[in-house]
Design an enzyme around this catalytic site. Sequence first.
Site, PDB file in Angstrom:
ATOM      1  N   LYS A  15      20.849  -3.267  -8.924  1.00 25.33           N
ATOM      2  CA  LYS A  15      19.458  -2.740  -8.547  1.00 25.33           C
ATOM      3  C   LYS A  15      19.651  -2.238  -7.066  1.00 25.33           C
ATOM      4  O   LYS A  15      19.007  -1.007  -6.733  1.00 25.33           O
ATOM      5  CB  LYS A  15      18.337  -3.609  -8.828  1.00 25.33           C
ATOM      6  CG  LYS A  15      18.259  -3.872 -10.078  1.00 25.33           C
ATOM      7  CD  LYS A  15      17.121  -4.955 -10.622  1.00 25.33           C
ATOM      8  CE  LYS A  15      17.292  -6.238  -9.842  1.00 25.33           C
ATOM      9  NZ  LYS A  15      18.319  -7.098 -10.301  1.00 25.33           N
ATOM     10  N   ARG A  89       8.735  -9.468 -12.357  1.00 28.14           N
ATOM     11  CA  ARG A  89      10.047  -9.967 -13.218  1.00 28.14           C
ATOM     12  C   ARG A  89       9.301 -11.352 -14.264  1.00 28.14           C
ATOM     13  O   ARG A  89      10.198 -11.924 -14.785  1.00 28.14           O
ATOM     14  CB  ARG A  89      10.379 -11.036 -11.882  1.00 28.14           C
ATOM     15  CG  ARG A  89      11.756 -10.681 -11.331  1.00 28.14           C
ATOM     16  CD  ARG A  89      12.435 -11.605 -10.494  1.00 28.14           C
ATOM     17  NE  ARG A  89      13.632 -11.746 -10.184  1.00 28.14           N
ATOM     18  CZ  ARG A  89      14.164 -11.094  -9.112  1.00 28.14           C
ATOM     19  NH1 ARG A  89      13.629 -10.264  -8.465  1.00 28.14           N
ATOM     20  NH2 ARG A  89      15.708 -11.226  -8.845  1.00 28.14           N
ATOM     21  N   ARG A 128      29.771 -11.115  -3.918  1.00 26.94           N
ATOM     22  CA  ARG A 128      28.654 -10.221  -2.992  1.00 26.94           C
ATOM     23  C   ARG A 128      28.704 -10.837  -1.339  1.00 26.94           C
ATOM     24  O   ARG A 128      28.585 -11.872  -1.052  1.00 26.94           O
ATOM     25  CB  ARG A 128      27.571 -10.273  -3.529  1.00 26.94           C
ATOM     26  CG  ARG A 128      26.497  -9.671  -2.880  1.00 26.94           C
ATOM     27  CD  ARG A 128      25.317  -8.920  -3.756  1.00 26.94           C
ATOM     28  NE  ARG A 128      24.421 -10.156  -4.014  1.00 26.94           N
ATOM     29  CZ  ARG A 128      23.384  -9.767  -4.822  1.00 26.94           C
ATOM     30  NH1 ARG A 128      22.982  -8.724  -5.211  1.00 26.94           N
ATOM     31  NH2 ARG A 128      22.450 -11.071  -5.464  1.00 26.94           N
ATOM     32  N   ARG A 161      24.581 -14.489   0.725  1.00 27.16           N
ATOM     33  CA  ARG A 161      23.261 -15.363   0.383  1.00 27.16           C
ATOM     34  C   ARG A 161      23.317 -16.621  -0.151  1.00 27.16           C
ATOM     35  O   ARG A 161      24.245 -17.162  -0.808  1.00 27.16           O
ATOM     36  CB  ARG A 161      22.488 -14.379  -0.703  1.00 27.16           C
ATOM     37  CG  ARG A 161      21.892 -13.137  -0.177  1.00 27.16           C
ATOM     38  CD  ARG A 161      21.280 -12.160  -1.005  1.00 27.16           C
ATOM     39  NE  ARG A 161      20.887 -12.761  -2.284  1.00 27.16           N
ATOM     40  CZ  ARG A 161      20.228 -11.990  -3.462  1.00 27.16           C
ATOM     41  NH1 ARG A 161      20.139 -10.812  -3.376  1.00 27.16           N
ATOM     42  NH2 ARG A 161      19.509 -12.526  -4.297  1.00 27.16           N
ATOM     43  N   ARG A 172      19.104 -18.637 -11.690  1.00 28.80           N
ATOM     44  CA  ARG A 172      18.647 -17.173 -11.971  1.00 28.80           C
ATOM     45  C   ARG A 172      18.807 -16.403 -13.201  1.00 28.80           C
ATOM     46  O   ARG A 172      17.818 -15.766 -13.598  1.00 28.80           O
ATOM     47  CB  ARG A 172      19.306 -16.338 -10.644  1.00 28.80           C
ATOM     48  CG  ARG A 172      18.614 -16.738  -9.468  1.00 28.80           C
ATOM     49  CD  ARG A 172      19.507 -16.571  -8.170  1.00 28.80           C
ATOM     50  NE  ARG A 172      19.951 -14.891  -8.030  1.00 28.80           N
ATOM     51  CZ  ARG A 172      21.301 -14.531  -7.365  1.00 28.80           C
ATOM     52  NH1 ARG A 172      21.965 -15.409  -7.047  1.00 28.80           N
ATOM     53  NH2 ARG A 172      21.136 -13.319  -7.293  1.00 28.80           N
TER      54      ARG A 172
HETATM   55  P1  ADP Z   1      18.727 -10.723  -7.464  1.00 30.74           P
HETATM   56  O1  ADP Z   1      18.065  -9.546  -8.276  1.00 30.74           O
HETATM   57  O2  ADP Z   1      19.996 -10.504  -7.011  1.00 30.74           O
HETATM   58  O3  ADP Z   1      18.410 -11.962  -8.108  1.00 30.74           O
HETATM   59  P2  ADP Z   1      16.638 -10.340  -5.620  1.00 30.74           P
HETATM   60  O4  ADP Z   1      16.957 -10.068  -3.843  1.00 30.74           O
HETATM   61  O5  ADP Z   1      15.935  -9.326  -6.312  1.00 30.74           O
HETATM   62  O6  ADP Z   1      17.842 -10.950  -6.163  1.00 30.74           O
HETATM   63  O7  ADP Z   1      15.573 -11.839  -5.502  1.00 30.74           O
HETATM   64  C1  ADP Z   1      16.415 -12.956  -4.856  1.00 30.74           C
HETATM   65  C2  ADP Z   1      15.120 -14.093  -5.160  1.00 30.74           C
HETATM   66  O8  ADP Z   1      13.650 -13.568  -4.578  1.00 30.74           O
HETATM   67  C3  ADP Z   1      14.670 -14.393  -6.595  1.00 30.74           C
HETATM   68  O9  ADP Z   1      15.783 -15.194  -7.154  1.00 30.74           O
HETATM   69  C4  ADP Z   1      13.349 -15.053  -6.457  1.00 30.74           C
HETATM   70  O10 ADP Z   1      13.768 -16.425  -6.125  1.00 30.74           O
HETATM   71  C5  ADP Z   1      13.021 -14.276  -5.595  1.00 30.74           C
HETATM   72  N1  ADP Z   1      11.936 -13.339  -5.946  1.00 30.74           N
HETATM   73  C6  ADP Z   1      12.437 -11.645  -5.912  1.00 30.74           C
HETATM   74  N2  ADP Z   1      11.448 -11.013  -6.562  1.00 30.74           N
HETATM   75  C7  ADP Z   1      10.547 -11.892  -7.303  1.00 30.74           C
HETATM   76  C8  ADP Z   1       9.576 -11.678  -8.087  1.00 30.74           C
HETATM   77  N3  ADP Z   1       9.268 -10.621  -8.535  1.00 30.74           N
HETATM   78  N4  ADP Z   1       9.079 -12.871  -8.521  1.00 30.74           N
HETATM   79  C9  ADP Z   1       9.377 -14.130  -8.145  1.00 30.74           C
HETATM   80  N5  ADP Z   1      10.309 -14.361  -7.162  1.00 30.74           N
HETATM   81  C10 ADP Z   1      10.995 -13.305  -6.833  1.00 30.74           C
END
Ligand code: ADP
Length: 215
Positions: A15, A89, A128, A161, A172
């Site tokens: 994404k 999400r 990554r 990260r 996750r």
């Molecule tokens: P990835 O898609 O690689 O898991 P992101 O950078 O989108 O990583 O998100 C990293 C973290 O940030 C998630 O694991 C969560 O803890 C938090 N996060 C991001 N977006 C949301 C969301 N919409 N709702 C709740 N937590 C979120």
Amino acid sequence: MKRNIILMGPPGAGKGTLAKQLIALGYVHISTGDMFREAIKAGSELGKLADSYIKHGDLVPDEVTIGLVKERLSQDDCAKGFLLDGFPRTTPQAEALEKLTKEINRPIDVVINLDCDKNELVRRIGGRRVCKNCGAPYHIDTFKPKVDGVCDLCGGPLYQRNDDNEEALKVRLSHYTNQTKPLIDFYQERGLLANFDSLKGSEALFDEIAKFLKS
Ligand code: ADP
Ligand code: ZN
């Protein structure tokens, strides 16, 4: 041209990479993950709260995330079209977004869902590296920067990260399966879903999606 877009898919599906490419088409990129990481870097109260969830792979509570997106989506620059990356999400987030986009008259035009095989997700996330400065993603084997440890785009330093480890990734992926995956049906029912295969190389995938968005 499709204007207001949601990017969906499991962690590691690509994404963020796709979003960085689509910015060139004029979209405003809204990544809740990037917003939280910014807040963590700044050491704000929001950052401290988010970090306590993110480092374990857990989701930040809905009310916090929804509040953040509401504020961001209502800003003027989003009128030219936005790309939501990592939001919604959960079902409450999707419902809140539906209500908000009606209120501000910026309806979602399409939901791009990136399919990806689980072994590949684990491989991608394990290798990554991300730019500390601009968030651009790299991979130690398959998407190396020109200079080791340095971002091609902005010269910032690359890092791993703290949620890109085996333990947090398991958490996750289970949140994805239990809470996010049901949104595929949510958007399918609304006739907004478009599926793409993220196992294609990132250039081919970008070309295909860019064409689709312009149609
Ligand atoms: P990835 O898609 O690689 O898991 P992101 O950078 O989108 O990583 O998100 C990293 C973290 O940030 C998630 O694991 C969560 O803890 C938090 N996060 C991001 N977006 C949301 C969301 N919409 N709702 C709740 N937590 C979120
Ligand atoms: Zn960078």
